[in-house]
Design a protein around this motif. Structure first.
Motif, PDB file in Angstrom:
ATOM      1  N   UNK A   1       0.817  -1.203   0.000  1.00 39.48           N
ATOM      2  CA  UNK A   1       0.000   0.000   0.000  1.00 39.48           C
ATOM      3  C   UNK A   1       0.849   1.250   0.000  1.00 39.48           C
ATOM      4  N   UNK A   2       0.173   2.376   0.173  1.00 41.76           N
ATOM      5  CA  UNK A   2       0.825   3.682   0.231  1.00 41.76           C
ATOM      6  C   UNK A   2       0.861   4.139   1.687  1.00 41.76           C
ATOM      7  N   UNK A   3       2.057   4.415   2.180  1.00 44.55           N
ATOM      8  CA  UNK A   3       2.226   4.856   3.561  1.00 44.55           C
ATOM      9  C   UNK A   3       3.189   6.031   3.596  1.00 44.55           C
ATOM     10  N   UNK A   4       3.258   6.664   4.746  1.00 45.56           N
ATOM     11  CA  UNK A   4       4.204   7.749   4.938  1.00 45.56           C
ATOM     12  C   UNK A   4       5.487   7.218   5.572  1.00 45.56           C
ATOM     13  N   UNK A   5       6.549   7.967   5.396  1.00 38.26           N
ATOM     14  CA  UNK A   5       7.809   7.601   6.026  1.00 38.26           C
ATOM     15  C   UNK A   5       7.650   7.431   7.530  1.00 38.26           C
ATOM     16  N   UNK A   6       8.250   6.368   8.074  1.00 38.30           N
ATOM     17  CA  UNK A   6       8.128   6.080   9.491  1.00 38.30           C
ATOM     18  C   UNK A   6       7.014   5.118   9.837  1.00 38.30           C
ATOM     19  N   UNK A   7       6.103   4.895   8.910  1.00 37.47           N
ATOM     20  CA  UNK A   7       4.986   3.980   9.142  1.00 37.47           C
ATOM     21  C   UNK A   7       5.428   2.528   9.032  1.00 37.47           C
ATOM     22  N   UNK A   8       4.491   1.642   9.320  1.00 39.98           N
ATOM     23  CA  UNK A   8       4.745   0.197   9.244  1.00 39.98           C
ATOM     24  C   UNK A   8       3.756  -0.457   8.297  1.00 39.98           C
TER      25      UNK A   8
END
Length: 124
Positions: A10-17
């Motif tokens: 999926x699409x996530x932001x930096x730092x996410x899991x």
């Protein structure tokens, strides 16, 4: 012959899991070592993580050590890739691969079976 299906991208932001899953069918899953590879646009497919069929040995690429972990649940015929502290450079299509040998090898050519891949995109 084993068939592999990846999910969880999926699409996530930096730092996410994210947690990727590789579900297998058509074979005795516990008889296979499983690897995760990734391929970014314009780059070669590279090894990220692998786990031996015994489950007692795992191997991680230097670029993901300390952030990714690989595990398997043979009762569910599934291997997981837990990805924490994601970075934009982790953006790629992630593939799982299987091999009947009790080895984790980093070259894609050494793996016999492949899934279709799942896209992981990390924004900054």
């Amino acid at each position: 012959q084993v068939q592999l299906v990846e999910s969880g991208g999926g699409l996530v932001q930096g730092g996410d899991s994210l947690r990727l899953s590789c579900a297998a069918s058509g074979g005795t899953f516990s008889s296979y070592s499983v690897g995760w590879f990734r391929q970014a646009p314009g780059k070669e497919r590279e090894f990220a993580a692998g786990i031996r069929r015994s489950g007692e040995f795992t191997r991680l690429a230097d670029s993901v050590k300390g952030r990714f972990t690989i595990s398997r649940d043979d009762a569910k015929n599934t291997v997981y890739l837990q990805m924490n502290s994601l970075k934009p450079e982790d953006t790629a299509v992630y593939y799982c691969a299987a091999d009947s040998g009790d080895l984790v090898r980093s070259m894609p050519a050494n793996w016999d079976y492949w899934g279709q891949g799942t896209q992981v995109t990390v924004s900054s």
